[in-house]
Design a protein around this motif. Structure first.
Motif, PDB file in Angstrom:
ATOM      1  N   ARG A  36      11.326 -13.790 -30.722  1.00  0.00           N
ATOM      2  CA  ARG A  36      12.474 -13.621 -29.816  1.00  0.00           C
ATOM      3  C   ARG A  36      12.025 -13.695 -28.362  1.00  0.00           C
ATOM      4  NH1 ARG A  36      17.164 -11.210 -31.777  1.00  0.00           N
ATOM      5  NH2 ARG A  36      17.902 -11.638 -29.655  1.00  0.00           N
ATOM      6  N   PHE A  37      10.871 -13.109 -28.050  1.00  0.00           N
ATOM      7  CA  PHE A  37      10.354 -13.161 -26.683  1.00  0.00           C
ATOM      8  C   PHE A  37      10.055 -14.604 -26.265  1.00  0.00           C
ATOM      9  CE2 PHE A  37       8.601  -8.647 -27.349  1.00  0.00           C
ATOM     10  CZ  PHE A  37       9.753  -8.087 -26.803  1.00  0.00           C
ATOM     11  N   LEU A  38       9.567 -15.409 -27.208  1.00  0.00           N
ATOM     12  CA  LEU A  38       9.171 -16.786 -26.900  1.00  0.00           C
ATOM     13  C   LEU A  38      10.364 -17.739 -26.833  1.00  0.00           C
ATOM     14  CD1 LEU A  38       5.969 -17.114 -29.135  1.00  0.00           C
ATOM     15  CD2 LEU A  38       6.065 -16.781 -26.657  1.00  0.00           C
ATOM     16  N   ASN A  39      11.400 -17.447 -27.618  1.00  0.00           N
ATOM     17  CA  ASN A  39      12.502 -18.402 -27.752  1.00  0.00           C
ATOM     18  C   ASN A  39      13.757 -18.007 -26.986  1.00  0.00           C
ATOM     19  OD1 ASN A  39      10.996 -20.045 -29.567  1.00  0.00           O
ATOM     20  ND2 ASN A  39      11.478 -18.631 -31.239  1.00  0.00           N
ATOM     21  N   ASP A  40      13.922 -16.730 -26.675  1.00  0.00           N
ATOM     22  CA  ASP A  40      15.130 -16.283 -25.983  1.00  0.00           C
ATOM     23  C   ASP A  40      14.882 -16.127 -24.489  1.00  0.00           C
ATOM     24  OD1 ASP A  40      16.193 -16.206 -28.478  1.00  0.00           O
ATOM     25  OD2 ASP A  40      16.176 -14.021 -28.668  1.00  0.00           O
TER      26      ASP A  40
ATOM     27  N   PRO B  45      14.950 -14.007 -20.924  1.00  0.00           N
ATOM     28  CA  PRO B  45      14.617 -12.601 -20.623  1.00  0.00           C
ATOM     29  C   PRO B  45      15.810 -11.654 -20.729  1.00  0.00           C
ATOM     30  CG  PRO B  45      13.536 -14.053 -19.062  1.00  0.00           C
ATOM     31  CD  PRO B  45      14.446 -14.926 -19.883  1.00  0.00           C
ATOM     32  N   LYS B  46      17.024 -12.163 -20.512  1.00  0.00           N
ATOM     33  CA  LYS B  46      18.215 -11.313 -20.612  1.00  0.00           C
ATOM     34  C   LYS B  46      18.444 -10.811 -22.036  1.00  0.00           C
ATOM     35  CE  LYS B  46      20.677 -13.502 -16.756  1.00  0.00           C
ATOM     36  NZ  LYS B  46      21.904 -14.247 -16.360  1.00  0.00           N
ATOM     37  N   GLU B  47      17.906 -11.535 -23.026  1.00  0.00           N
ATOM     38  CA  GLU B  47      18.118 -11.178 -24.429  1.00  0.00           C
ATOM     39  C   GLU B  47      16.915 -10.443 -25.027  1.00  0.00           C
ATOM     40  OE1 GLU B  47      18.903 -15.336 -25.484  1.00  0.00           O
ATOM     41  OE2 GLU B  47      20.895 -14.678 -26.141  1.00  0.00           O
ATOM     42  N   TRP B  48      16.014  -9.987 -24.185  1.00  0.00           N
ATOM     43  CA  TRP B  48      14.802  -9.319 -24.664  1.00  0.00           C
ATOM     44  C   TRP B  48      15.009  -7.829 -24.950  1.00  0.00           C
ATOM     45  CZ3 TRP B  48      10.280 -11.393 -21.103  1.00  0.00           C
ATOM     46  CH2 TRP B  48      10.059 -12.737 -21.412  1.00  0.00           C
TER      47      TRP B  48
ATOM     48  N   PRO C  73      14.857  -6.918 -28.975  1.00  0.00           N
ATOM     49  CA  PRO C  73      13.501  -7.008 -29.557  1.00  0.00           C
ATOM     50  C   PRO C  73      12.509  -6.041 -28.926  1.00  0.00           C
ATOM     51  CG  PRO C  73      14.016  -8.977 -28.289  1.00  0.00           C
ATOM     52  CD  PRO C  73      15.291  -8.221 -28.451  1.00  0.00           C
ATOM     53  N   LEU C  74      12.685  -5.747 -27.634  1.00  0.00           N
ATOM     54  CA  LEU C  74      11.791  -4.794 -26.981  1.00  0.00           C
ATOM     55  C   LEU C  74      11.978  -3.395 -27.556  1.00  0.00           C
ATOM     56  CD1 LEU C  74       9.689  -4.310 -24.765  1.00  0.00           C
ATOM     57  CD2 LEU C  74      11.569  -3.897 -23.175  1.00  0.00           C
ATOM     58  N   ILE C  75      13.240  -3.006 -27.784  1.00  0.00           N
ATOM     59  CA  ILE C  75      13.526  -1.698 -28.384  1.00  0.00           C
ATOM     60  C   ILE C  75      12.968  -1.627 -29.796  1.00  0.00           C
ATOM     61  CG2 ILE C  75      15.364  -0.175 -29.226  1.00  0.00           C
ATOM     62  CD1 ILE C  75      17.061  -1.128 -26.849  1.00  0.00           C
ATOM     63  N   VAL C  76      13.172  -2.708 -30.574  1.00  0.00           N
ATOM     64  CA  VAL C  76      12.665  -2.757 -31.950  1.00  0.00           C
ATOM     65  C   VAL C  76      11.148  -2.659 -31.962  1.00  0.00           C
ATOM     66  CG1 VAL C  76      12.410  -4.209 -33.999  1.00  0.00           C
ATOM     67  CG2 VAL C  76      14.626  -4.050 -32.848  1.00  0.00           C
ATOM     68  N   LEU C  77      10.488  -3.362 -31.044  1.00  0.00           N
ATOM     69  CA  LEU C  77       9.026  -3.347 -30.973  1.00  0.00           C
ATOM     70  C   LEU C  77       8.497  -1.957 -30.643  1.00  0.00           C
ATOM     71  CD1 LEU C  77       6.361  -4.920 -31.045  1.00  0.00           C
ATOM     72  CD2 LEU C  77       6.700  -5.435 -28.615  1.00  0.00           C
ATOM     73  N   ILE C  78       9.102  -1.307 -29.656  1.00  0.00           N
ATOM     74  CA  ILE C  78       8.659   0.032 -29.244  1.00  0.00           C
ATOM     75  C   ILE C  78       8.887   1.044 -30.365  1.00  0.00           C
ATOM     76  CG2 ILE C  78       9.098   1.944 -27.660  1.00  0.00           C
ATOM     77  CD1 ILE C  78       9.760  -0.161 -25.511  1.00  0.00           C
TER      78      ILE C  78
END
Length: 233
Positions: A129-133, A135-138, A141-146
């Motif tokens: 998601r970080f590579l394909n989306d 920055p507004k859509e991060w 995935p950032l919450i899921v990662l943390i």
């Protein structure tokens, strides 16, 4: 209960290891060879394919190799327990779990495999998601990662004494061992996390030395972990 400081545990570990570094480095080297051998077996003897049967076969073989490695790892922990208790410790200790009630370790290895696989898929999804989306859509995935990282770290710290407890009581079920580890680690997860953090510098230097330093850093880490466990007991 008065808890021994991590720096004192590390000092005690260095005293215990004095004159034994070569043997412990050999044990670490053997564990590395076993790990490489099991990965080689998976990579070349059971390559992944597109068919459902091949995928299932590869998954089963992965689980079996993981079980074998955890049995060897449990044997290594028994060796370090013998070292810290001033008892004879031998290479054959590495294989002790294969004949001494291996079932709890096998089941625990399957649990670890499930946790690691779930985190791996979660991590891969977040990175994609970080590579394909944009920055507004991060945010998601950032919450899921943390959250996933925090949950895995918390679970691993809570379960970090399971194999130590197994070595002392191999007849207990995996459920009993997990409960005891969970109970012992209440109020001690922060200390264990700090213990791991205190080795980051040495581990980084070991990577720079092309892994050679790991032959000495990993036995040091295992000895400190063993003393941590004995301190709690």
């Amino acid at each position: 209960m008065i808890k021994t400081k991590i720096r004192d545990l590390k000092l005690g570990a260095r005293i215990l290891m004095e004159g034994k570094y070569s043997f412990l480095a050999l044990v670490t080297l053997l564990m590395g060879f076993f790990d490489l051998g099991l990965n080689y077996l998976l990579e070349y003897a059971f390559p992944t394919a597109d068919s459902l049967f091949s995928t299932i076969l590869y998954l089963v073989c992965t689980v079996l190799c993981n079980v074998v490695y955890y049995l060897l790892f449990a044997g290594m922990i028994r060796l370090f327990l013998n070292l810290c208790r001033h008892r004879p410790f031998l290479i054959k200790d590495l294989f002790s779990a294969f004949s001494d009630h291996p079932e709890p370790v096998a089941l625990y290895s399957v649990l670890q495999f499930i946790l690691q696989t779930a985190f791996s898929y979660s991590f891969s999804w977040c990175i994609s998601r970080f590579l394909n989306d944009s920055p507004k859509e991060w945010i998601l995935p950032l919450i899921v990662l943390i959250l996933s990282t925090a949950i895995v770290v918390w679970l691993q710290l809570s379960l970090s004494l399971v194999l130590f407890l197994y070595c002392d009581s191999p007849w207990k079920s995996v459920v009993q061992l997990i409960r005891e580890s969970w109970s012992l680690m209440k109020g001690n997860k922060g200390r264990m996390f700090y213990l791991y953090l205190s080795f980051i510098g040495m581990l980084l230097l070991s990577v720079i030395s092309f892994g050679i330093g790991l032959l000495f850093v990993r036995p040091y880490l295992y000895t400190v972990q063993t003393l941590f466990y004995l301190d709690l007991m």
